[in-house]
Scaffold this active site. Structure first.
Site, PDB file in Angstrom:
ATOM      1  N   ASN A  10     -37.286 -18.926 -81.160  1.00 36.73           N
ATOM      2  CA  ASN A  10     -38.084 -19.932 -80.459  1.00 36.73           C
ATOM      3  C   ASN A  10     -37.387 -20.222 -79.140  1.00 36.73           C
ATOM      4  O   ASN A  10     -36.392 -20.937 -79.104  1.00 36.73           O
ATOM      5  CB  ASN A  10     -38.184 -21.206 -81.329  1.00 36.73           C
ATOM      6  N   TRP A  11     -37.931 -19.634 -78.081  1.00 34.04           N
ATOM      7  CA  TRP A  11     -37.269 -19.755 -76.777  1.00 34.04           C
ATOM      8  C   TRP A  11     -37.489 -21.120 -76.131  1.00 34.04           C
ATOM      9  O   TRP A  11     -36.877 -21.439 -75.135  1.00 34.04           O
ATOM     10  CB  TRP A  11     -37.769 -18.652 -75.841  1.00 34.04           C
ATOM     11  N   LYS A  12     -38.421 -21.881 -76.673  1.00 35.10           N
ATOM     12  CA  LYS A  12     -38.755 -23.197 -76.095  1.00 35.10           C
ATOM     13  C   LYS A  12     -39.042 -23.019 -74.589  1.00 35.10           C
ATOM     14  O   LYS A  12     -39.529 -21.966 -74.199  1.00 35.10           O
ATOM     15  CB  LYS A  12     -37.628 -24.190 -76.370  1.00 35.10           C
ATOM     16  N   HIS A  91     -44.247 -28.181 -84.238  1.00 32.01           N
ATOM     17  CA  HIS A  91     -42.798 -28.236 -84.046  1.00 32.01           C
ATOM     18  C   HIS A  91     -42.405 -29.693 -83.777  1.00 32.01           C
ATOM     19  O   HIS A  91     -43.156 -30.434 -83.139  1.00 32.01           O
ATOM     20  CB  HIS A  91     -42.390 -27.343 -82.867  1.00 32.01           C
ATOM     21  N   GLU A 160     -37.886 -27.479 -90.844  1.00 32.59           N
ATOM     22  CA  GLU A 160     -36.901 -27.763 -89.812  1.00 32.59           C
ATOM     23  C   GLU A 160     -36.529 -29.243 -89.871  1.00 32.59           C
ATOM     24  O   GLU A 160     -37.226 -30.079 -89.274  1.00 32.59           O
ATOM     25  CB  GLU A 160     -37.458 -27.433 -88.433  1.00 32.59           C
ATOM     26  N   SER A 211     -30.390 -25.218 -85.936  1.00 31.35           N
ATOM     27  CA  SER A 211     -29.023 -24.787 -85.607  1.00 31.35           C
ATOM     28  C   SER A 211     -28.577 -23.532 -86.349  1.00 31.35           C
ATOM     29  O   SER A 211     -27.407 -23.399 -86.703  1.00 31.35           O
ATOM     30  CB  SER A 211     -28.026 -25.924 -85.866  1.00 31.35           C
ATOM     31  N   GLY A 232     -33.649 -21.340 -82.578  1.00 35.39           N
ATOM     32  CA  GLY A 232     -33.808 -21.831 -81.207  1.00 35.39           C
ATOM     33  C   GLY A 232     -32.707 -21.293 -80.314  1.00 35.39           C
ATOM     34  O   GLY A 232     -32.756 -20.147 -79.860  1.00 35.39           O
ATOM     35  N   GLY A 233     -31.677 -22.111 -80.105  1.00 36.28           N
ATOM     36  CA  GLY A 233     -30.593 -21.785 -79.172  1.00 36.28           C
ATOM     37  C   GLY A 233     -30.031 -20.377 -79.318  1.00 36.28           C
ATOM     38  O   GLY A 233     -29.866 -19.657 -78.319  1.00 36.28           O
TER      39      GLY A 233
HETATM   40  P1  PGA Z   1     -32.142 -24.678 -82.822  1.00 36.74           P
HETATM   41  O1  PGA Z   1     -33.734 -24.847 -82.706  1.00 36.74           O
HETATM   42  O2  PGA Z   1     -31.896 -23.385 -83.535  1.00 36.74           O
HETATM   43  O3  PGA Z   1     -31.655 -24.642 -81.394  1.00 36.74           O
HETATM   44  O4  PGA Z   1     -31.632 -25.847 -83.570  1.00 36.74           O
HETATM   45  C1  PGA Z   1     -34.572 -24.506 -83.765  1.00 36.74           C
HETATM   46  C2  PGA Z   1     -35.984 -24.924 -83.451  1.00 36.74           C
HETATM   47  O5  PGA Z   1     -36.167 -25.982 -82.840  1.00 36.74           O
HETATM   48  O6  PGA Z   1     -36.937 -24.206 -83.777  1.00 36.74           O
END
Ligand code: PGA
Length: 251
Positions: A10-12, A91, A160, A211, A232-233
């Protein structure tokens, strides 16, 4: 039997077209990879993204409407047009920053299914919910309401916990969900899904997100009832995303 796992990045709101191009040029997905690897990217990036073999295009959000005067929205049909196969809905960053209700999430999921796109419906409790012992109640409510009218046999659920997502953490790595937290929530989600439709709890893919890193992903994916990860990150860095994909091979 080896599992068929999902690894969805998830590149946001990150990456320019040039950055996405450079990332994809370096991304190598092993031929032996089973399951589904995908990247949920911003709408501006999707038409240009040349995904390597074995990687599918995912959206991050969609309009709750089919078409018409909804300035700024992107419809499921438009996502289909750029070859999106899966799309996140609900999300926590949409639920919290854009005040999206579960009813709206359900309408979005229905729009996607009408176009043959599989919704990845995100649910998760906040730190406060958990502190107050309301985790199960919140999950059950979010699931029930976010699945109104949705074909539950053709969707993916992502658990999540809001407090474990990097965005919501004050200090990185202070609050990661334990394997026990994840296992408990996934088991419960499957029970709730079974109440929606008998037998679906066993079949519906349930992913974990919050995370996830190359270091933690293997143990998480090895849990029974976990069908993959939403990252995400760590999906923004080719090496860590590749390591997570490779870890999925050995589970
Ligand atoms: P994160 O994000 O891995 O940076 O915690 C996950 C997400 O929001 O889908």
């Amino acid at each position: 039997m080896k599992k068929r796992l999902f690894v969805i990045g998830n590149w946001k709101m990150n990456m320019t077209r040039a950055q996405a191009k450079a990332f994809l040029r370096k991304l190598k997905v092993p031929q032996s990879a089973r399951g589904t690897v995908g990247i949920a990217a911003s709408h501006t990036l999707l038409p240009d993204m040349k995904f390597p073999r074995g990687v599918v295009a995912c959206g991050q959000d969609v309009s709750a409407y089919e078409s018409g005067p909804y300035t700024g929205d992107v419809s499921a049909k438009q996502l289909k047009d750029v070859k999106v196969q899966y799309c996140l809905v609900g999300h926590s960053e949409r639920r919290l920053f854009h005040r999206e209700s579960s009813e709206v999430v359900a309408r979005k999921a229905v729009q996607l299914q009408q176009q043959g796109i599989i919704p990845i419906i995100c649910v998760g409790e906040t730190a406060q919910d958990r502190k107050q012992g309301k985790t199960k109640k919140v999950l059950a409510q979010q699931l029930k309401q976010s699945l109104q009218g949705v074909n539950v046999g053709s969707c993916v659920i992502a658990y999540e916990p809001v407090w474990a997502i990097s965005t919501f953490q004050k200090t990185r790595h202070t609050q990661t969900a334990t394997l026990k937290d994840i296992q408990e929530a996934h088991t419960y989600i499957r029970q709730v899904m079974n109440r929606q439709k008998v037998g679906v709890g066993k079949k519906v893919p349930v992913l974990y997100g919050g995370s996830v890193t190359a270091r933690t992903s293997a143990d998480i994916m090895a849990l029974s009832g976990v069908d993959g990860v939403l990252v995400g990150g760590a999906s923004l860095v080719v090496s860590s995303f590749t390591d997570i994909i490779n870890n999925a091979l050995h589970v």
